[in-house]
Each structure stands twice: as structure tokens, then as C-alpha cells.
Enzyme design. Structure first.
Site, PDB file in Angstrom:
ATOM      1  N   ARG A  27       1.013  -1.139   0.010  1.00  0.00           N
ATOM      2  CA  ARG A  27      -0.066  -0.013  -0.189  1.00  0.00           C
ATOM      3  C   ARG A  27       0.657   1.217   0.129  1.00  0.00           C
ATOM      4  NH1 ARG A  27      -5.174  -1.129   1.361  1.00  0.00           N
ATOM      5  NH2 ARG A  27      -5.419   1.081   1.781  1.00  0.00           N
ATOM      6  N   TRP A  75       2.631   5.774   1.843  1.00  0.00           N
ATOM      7  CA  TRP A  75       2.763   6.407   0.382  1.00  0.00           C
ATOM      8  C   TRP A  75       2.481   8.041   0.659  1.00  0.00           C
ATOM      9  CZ3 TRP A  75      -0.157   8.882  -3.469  1.00  0.00           C
ATOM     10  CH2 TRP A  75       0.170   8.748  -4.604  1.00  0.00           C
ATOM     11  N   GLY A 100      -5.036   8.292   4.133  1.00  0.00           N
ATOM     12  CA  GLY A 100      -5.818   9.194   3.105  1.00  0.00           C
ATOM     13  C   GLY A 100      -4.905  10.681   2.878  1.00  0.00           C
ATOM     14  N   LYS A 483       1.510  -3.467 -17.988  1.00  0.00           N
ATOM     15  CA  LYS A 483       2.334  -4.195 -17.220  1.00  0.00           C
ATOM     16  C   LYS A 483       3.655  -3.833 -17.430  1.00  0.00           C
ATOM     17  CE  LYS A 483       0.232  -5.063 -14.943  1.00  0.00           C
ATOM     18  NZ  LYS A 483      -1.317  -4.801 -14.714  1.00  0.00           N
ATOM     19  N   GLU A 486       4.773  -0.088 -15.985  1.00  0.00           N
ATOM     20  CA  GLU A 486       4.697   0.122 -14.718  1.00  0.00           C
ATOM     21  C   GLU A 486       5.682  -0.505 -13.713  1.00  0.00           C
ATOM     22  OE1 GLU A 486       1.247  -1.058 -12.225  1.00  0.00           O
ATOM     23  OE2 GLU A 486       0.787  -2.706 -13.655  1.00  0.00           O
ATOM     24  N   HIS A 502      -0.802   7.249 -37.980  1.00  0.00           N
ATOM     25  CA  HIS A 502      -1.162   8.343 -37.985  1.00  0.00           C
ATOM     26  C   HIS A 502      -0.434   9.322 -37.309  1.00  0.00           C
ATOM     27  CE1 HIS A 502      -4.455   7.519 -40.704  1.00  0.00           C
ATOM     28  NE2 HIS A 502      -4.619   6.122 -39.969  1.00  0.00           N
ATOM     29  N   LYS A 601      -0.647   0.097  -3.969  1.00  0.00           N
ATOM     30  CA  LYS A 601      -1.545  -0.755  -4.540  1.00  0.00           C
ATOM     31  C   LYS A 601      -3.051  -0.346  -4.654  1.00  0.00           C
ATOM     32  CE  LYS A 601      -2.841  -5.143  -5.767  1.00  0.00           C
ATOM     33  NZ  LYS A 601      -2.612  -5.186  -7.055  1.00  0.00           N
TER      34      LYS A 601
HETATM   35  O1  M6R Z   1      -8.112  -1.762  -6.749  1.00  0.00           O
HETATM   36  P1  M6R Z   1      -8.567  -1.065  -8.287  1.00  0.00           P
HETATM   37  O2  M6R Z   1      -8.897  -2.407  -9.212  1.00  0.00           O
HETATM   38  O3  M6R Z   1      -9.617  -0.229  -8.145  1.00  0.00           O
HETATM   39  O4  M6R Z   1      -7.160  -0.287  -8.623  1.00  0.00           O
HETATM   40  C1  M6R Z   1      -7.077   0.385  -9.635  1.00  0.00           C
HETATM   41  C2  M6R Z   1      -5.764   0.736 -10.392  1.00  0.00           C
HETATM   42  O5  M6R Z   1      -5.151   1.387  -9.372  1.00  0.00           O
HETATM   43  C3  M6R Z   1      -5.212  -0.612 -10.609  1.00  0.00           C
HETATM   44  O6  M6R Z   1      -5.748  -1.437 -11.479  1.00  0.00           O
HETATM   45  C4  M6R Z   1      -3.574  -0.419 -11.162  1.00  0.00           C
HETATM   46  O7  M6R Z   1      -3.730   0.029 -12.532  1.00  0.00           O
HETATM   47  C5  M6R Z   1      -2.794  -1.797 -11.283  1.00  0.00           C
HETATM   48  N1  M6R Z   1      -2.385  -2.061 -10.029  1.00  0.00           N
HETATM   49  C6  M6R Z   1      -1.733  -1.840 -12.349  1.00  0.00           C
HETATM   50  O8  M6R Z   1      -1.284  -3.026 -12.344  1.00  0.00           O
END
Ligand code: M6R
Length: 606
Positions: A27, A75, A100, A483, A486, A502, A601
Site C-alpha cells: 500500500r 505512500w 488518506g 504491465k 509500470e 497516424h 496498490k
Molecule cells: O483496486 P482497483 O482495481 O480499483 O485499482 C485500480 C488501479 O489502481 C489498478 O488496477 C492499477 O492500475 C494496477 N495495480 C496496475 O497494475
């Protein structure tokens, strides 16, 4: 977006807190810290970097006893990655951790400054701590209620008041908090993965409530201090589900979890040749009288939405739009009671997706969500929820969550086809057979792991890469590209294969990897033509297909031949191949696969 853990009980807290933070590290991993209640003082130990560094620091610190404490992995949002900005934050009266963003922290700080309160950090969190300190006159409920009225934004707080040793007070707005009590004591966390070593029964702390953790009891109250019964939930995940299980990285394990995750998600919902949502309590009425579908989500989940659009539009013939959740609520979207809004989310807590759902609810649309985490905010606030059964996904890069989200979209599409008379019973049964068969191609693709690794080796030093596909292939290419970028930091983009010329084709130079996906018979030759165009410009073409490619020798440099499936269900094998390619490329490049820089995450801030 920040991990929170709290414990008060009979065991020593330090290990419980650090182990909890380890499981929550996905997280956020900018800094970490714990606070331990010791006799007449509360000892705070914190550091920049990962939980492992905190563990070392705690081990090197004298006197880390205490059976009550809180821990946090950060984070960073407000303020840089420094030890002083790390949580817990301490004031004369309180020690606090927060997940938050406090949106009005500047106004609150200005008011506090007039009263002589000066923060030492740059964080919004310390302002919240100072506010609670300023409001505290011996009654925690009174101080927290007043703070709840003043603060705007998202927050999950755990607060320890100096004059109430052994008790932890928690409250939240938007940011998640879950809690449990065992013989050993009371636990709170921002995610159930931190609790499962101790209990599989837990409750979600409702927004604007206060939960009080004591050694012998955990009690939930309204803000007016009325005791309420928590609604208990049970999670089937066991501790091993949240461990690497012999794999080098969580992402690798989660890629390999996919056959089971997919089977767990679809098999209980297919009975007698039909999709059966009765155990999910999803009424057939949901799928009647719909004239449009809006799918909203973020990141990977949004890509599952693109898969959903492709299959719903082509089979059901109703318009589907896929909206990025962070844009959705600002574009005044058109919805009414004939609109089905589907929110897709692994965590169920993504702030933008939650806001999109709330807007859809407000505007009278029918809402359903596809969610992995039981009892999460989005699951609770949707009219209907279809849970995916992927188990905990720990790696920041989503893998198994995506494939099961796609499964959710296929199940919904089949249900729409049944309820709206698009397919007859026999046709539905046949589609479902092909669906199950298609998901079984994941296993054989996993067996190609070593081969895909050799391709990853060839592209490991690239600066950029492009993913191409048309229709359904484009949807999964978007996910393949995300994938790679990132986790490996390769500058990667996905394009509709016909769109490249284009503009973007000017970036295609000698050796640039082009990962081309071509599974759809009716447009295969079109995609091939686009691949010819990049090959002619020296690209290194990695061609992923389930078609027979004999006769196309000069077209590609590397071929990933996935097992043939029905075109409608063709994304599963391709997706897994692209996950493995991204994974191995990243390992070769020497990066931490599970914890890519700057990411977290669960994105619980806007
Ligand atoms: O928990 P969520 O599925 O709502 O998260 C959405 C995105 O933050 C998440 O899918 C993110 O793009 C992935 N961890 C990327 O691999």
C-alpha cells in the site's frame, strides 16, 4: 495508499505491528514507523524506506516492549519522503497514524497556528494530530467527533491518547479500516490481509463511527457514543494466500495463481449450461430494460472494462462506454434508470471509482460492481456485487485480478444474452463451454514461461516499446503495455494497430520492440498488414497469436503461439504471455517487481 495496523492485547505489539506492516507494504513503501505504549510514555520508531529497514531499526533499538501500539507504512502525498514526515505523528496529547488526504489541512493549520500550534513536519496528517490534540479535554469521543466535523477529505485514523494507555481509538471517512478481536487482543488494519494471521472473521469500520480497541474487547460506536453491533464478515483467504509460496516475487506467484483464481470465479456460477447468479443475490431484473452500459474503473480494471465493451457491444448490440473513473464525475455523464453502470475494482476502495459509483447511484442508474475484496466500500455501495475470487493480490502490478475481472465481464455478458433473448439456451451453453475451454489455455501458456523469458532477454535494454491490436486484441494489448511500463519503466504504449501510422510510427526505429496481438480471424490480415509496416521500419516484432502463422515467416522476430480458442474468448492466453514478458523483462532490468517506484496498490485518494 498507506498501510495501517494497530494492536492492543496480551502479546508484545512490536512484532505484530511489523509483521502487519510487511503484509501491508504494497500500500506504500516510502517510509514506515511504529509507536509503542510503554508505562508513562509512547515510544515512536520510524524511518524512511521499507518495512525491512524499520524492522532492523526496531531490532537495534533498546526497549521495544509494550502490548499496545500502532504502525504505518507510507505512500507520500503531502511532504517529502523524510523521517520527520513518516508516521506515527506525535503531539503532547496524542500519537496518530493516518491513511488518506486531509483536503482542508491548510485552513485547519492556519486556525491552529493562531492558537499557537506549530507542526514539525510538512504533512497533512500532523495537522490532524494537532487538531485532535487541541480539541482533547479528556473525552476522546468529543475530540474525535469535533475533528470529524472539521476535517475534509479521506481519512482512516488510529489515535492513542497519552492519558489512556492501552486503548486505541479509530475512525474513518472513505479510507478503509477493518477490525477484529481474538483471545489475544484487538486488531485494526487498513486491509484484511493484516488480520488474517489472527482471525478470518472481521468487520469493516463504518464511516463516521468510532471503534475502540481494548485488550479485552473491541467496541463500535456511533459518533454520538451509542454502541452498535458490528456486521461480521468472513474471509476464506488463508495466511499462505498472502505469502510468496516459494516464488521469487508476489507478481510471479499471482501469475501462476490464475488457473485457480479463474476457476474459483467462474465454476460456481455456471450451472446446467447457464450463468447462475443466485448465490450472489443478483436479480435478473438488473439486466432487463437496459439501453446502455457504462463501465467505469481505473488502470488495469479499466482495461477489463475495455474487454467488457468489446464483448457486450459485439454480442448484445447495446452501446457501451468505458469511462476512466477519475474523469467520470467531472464530465456530467448522461445516465438514467435504463443505464447499467458497472464499476470494476480489485480493492473496492479506489477513491475515483467509489466517487463514480456514488454519482451513478445519485443519478438513478442501476449499479453493479465487480470486486475482489469482500465488504469493501464499492461492494457495499453498489446495488449488486459480483465478487471475483482471486484471493489477495499483493503485487502492485495487477495480474490475476485482471483475468478474473474479465471473467466477470464474460459472465455478465452471457447473462445479458440470456435475459434479453440474444442467445437461446443451447447457444448459451455452447458459449459457456467455449468460455471455460478458453480459460484453460492459461495453463499451457504458463508452461511457456522459460521460452517467454528468452524473448524478455532480447528486449531488456530497450527504452521504448509499443503494443498493437485491434478490437478485443487492443483491449488486452492495453493491459500488456501497462504491465511492462509500470514495473520495468520501459516507455511503453498500446495502440489500435491501424492508428499507429497516424503519427506514432515515427517513433518506430531499428530494434524497437513491437508486441503485436492478433487473435481475431476477421481482422487478422488487417493487423498483419500493420505489423508489416513496422517490420519494414526495422522493429523487433514479437507476434502473439492463436492463429496458424505458417507462411508468415518474415513477419516477426519472435512468435508466442498461444493455444487456439474461440475468438470471442481469445484474451486469456495472450494476457498471461504478456504478463510473463513484463515480469521477466523487469527481473532482467534489476528492478523490484512487486514494488515499482511511486506506485501503491490501493489508491484511496483522488
Ligand atoms: O483496486 P482497483 O482495481 O480499483 O485499482 C485500480 C488501479 O489502481 C489498478 O488496477 C492499477 O492500475 C494496477 N495495480 C496496475 O497494475
Amino acid at each position: 495508499m498507506c498501510g495501517i495496523i494497530g494492536f492492543t492485547g496480551t502479546s508484545q505489539a512490536a512484532d505484530i505491528l511489523i509483521n502487519g506492516l510487511q503484509s501491508l507494504e504494497y500500500r506504500g513503501y516510502d517510509s514506515a514507523g511504529i509507536a509503542l505504549v510503554q508505562d508513562d510514555q509512547t515510544k515512536v520508531i520510524k524511518t524512511t524506506g521499507k518495512v525491512a529497514e524499520l524492522r532492523d531499526k526496531v531490532a537495534a533499538t533498546e526497549g521495544t516492549h509494550g502490548t499496545c501500539g500502532i504502525g504505518h507504512t507510507r505512500w507520500a502525498t503531502h511532504g517529502g519522503v523524510t523521517t520527520v514526515n513518516a508516521h506515527p505523528h506525535q503531539t503532547p496529547k496524542v500519537t496518530l497514524i493516518h491513511n488518506g488526504i486531509i483536503e482542508n489541512y491548510k485552513e485547519v493549520a492556519a486556525d491552529l497556528a493562531k492558537k499557537g500550534y506549530t507542526p514539525v513536519s510538512e504533512t497533512d496528517t500532523e495537522i490532524a494530530a494537532l487538531l485532535i490534540d487541541s480539541l482533547y479535554e479528556g473525552d476522546p469521543f468529543d475530540a474525535l467527533k469535533k475533528a470529524d466535523d472539521i476535517l475534509e477529505g479521506a481519512y482512516g485514523f488510529c489515535v492513542m491518547f497519552k492519558d489512556r494507555p492501552g486503548t486505541i481509538y479509530c475512525m474513518r471517512n472513505a479510507s478503509p479500516l477493518v477490525a477484529t478481536h481474538t483471545e489475544d487482543g484487538s486488531y485494526i488494519g487498513s486491509d484484511v490481509v493484516a488480520l488474517i494471521p489472527y482471525s478470518k472473521d472481521y468487520f469493516v469500520v463504518p464511516e463516521h463511527h468510532i471503534v475502540v480497541l481494548e485488550k479485552d474487547a473491541i467496541t463500535l460506536y456511533t459518533m454520538d457514543e451509542k454502541e452498535v453491533e458490528p456486521k461480521m464478515l468472513h474471509v476464506d483467504w488463508d495466511t499462505t494466500a498472502a505469502q510468496k509460496g516459494g516464488y521469487d516475487y508476489f507478481m510471479q506467484k499471482e501469475i501462476y495463481d490464475q488457473p485457480e483464481a479463474v476457476a474459483n470465479t467462474i465454476m460456481p456460477r455456471i450451472h446446467n449450461g447457464k450463468v447462475d447468479f443466485s448465490a450472489d443475490h443478483i436479480s435478473d431484473d438488473l439486466f432487463k430494460d437496459i439501453n446502455r452500459v457504462i463501465i467505469t474503473a481505473c488502470g488495469t480494471a479499466m482495461h477489463a472494462g475495455l474487454v467488457g465493451r468489446s464483448i457486450i457491444e459485439s454480442l448484445i448490440r447495446i452501446p457501451v462506454t468505458v469511462e476512466i473513473a477519475s474523469e467520470f464525475r467531472y464530465m456530467n455523464p448522461i445516465m438514467d434508470e435504463h443505464t447499467l453502470v458497472i464499476v470494476i475494482t480489485q480493492s473496492g476502495e479506489t477513491a475515483d471509482s467509489l466517487a463514480a459509483l456514488r454519482l451513478a447511484n445519485e443519478r438513478g442508474a442501476k449499479t453493479m460492481s465487480i470486486v475482489n475484496v469482500k465488504g469493501s466500500s464499492i461492494a457495499r455501495e453498489s446495488d449488486y456485487v459480483l465478487y471475483t475470487h482471486a484471493g489477495p493480490e499483493i503485487a502492485v502490478a495487477s495480474t490475476k485480478a485482471f483475468t478474473v475481472q474479465c471473467c466477470g465481464m464474460y459472465l455478465i455478458t452471457m447473462k445479458l444474452a440470456e435475459i434479453n433473448g440474444i442467445l437461446n439456451d443451447e447457444e448459451i451453453a455452447s458459449y459457456l463451454d467455449k468460455f471455460v475451454e478458453a480459460t484453460k489455455t492459461i495453463g499451457p501458456v504458463l508452461e511457456m514461461d522459460e521460452y517467454i523469458k528468452t524473448i524478455a532477454y532480447k528486449i531488456k535494454d530497450t527504452y521504448s516499446a509499443f503494443y498493437l491490436g485491434r478490437g478485443l486484441d487492443y483491449a488486452v494489448a492495453c493491459e500488456g503495455s501497462l504491465k511492462l511500463k509500470e514495473i520495468s519503466y520501459v516507455n511503453s504504449e498500446a495502440y489500435n494497430a491501424g492508428e499507429l501510422k497516424h503519427g506514432t510510427i515515427s517513433l518506430v526505429t531499428e530494434g524497437v520492440p513491437i508486441i503485436a496481438v492478433a487473435t481475431q480471424d476477421h481482422i487478422f490480415s488487417k493487423t498483419v498488414a500493420n505489423v508489416e509496416e513496422v517490420k519494414a521500419r526495422g522493429a523487433h516484432v514479437i507476434f502473439i497469436t492463436d492463429e496458424d502463422v505458417s507462411g508468415y515467416d518474415g513477419l516477426y522476430d519472435d512468435l508466442i503461439q498461444v493455444p487456439k480458442t474461440d475468438d470471442f474468448f481469445a484474451g486469456f492466453g495472450v494476457t498471461v504471455a504478456m504478463q510473463l514478458l513484463a515480469y521477466h523483462t523487469t527481473v532482467y532490468r534489476g528492478y523490484n517487481v512487486d514494488q515499482p517506484r511511486n506506485l501503491a496498490k490501493s489508491v484511496t485518494v483522488e
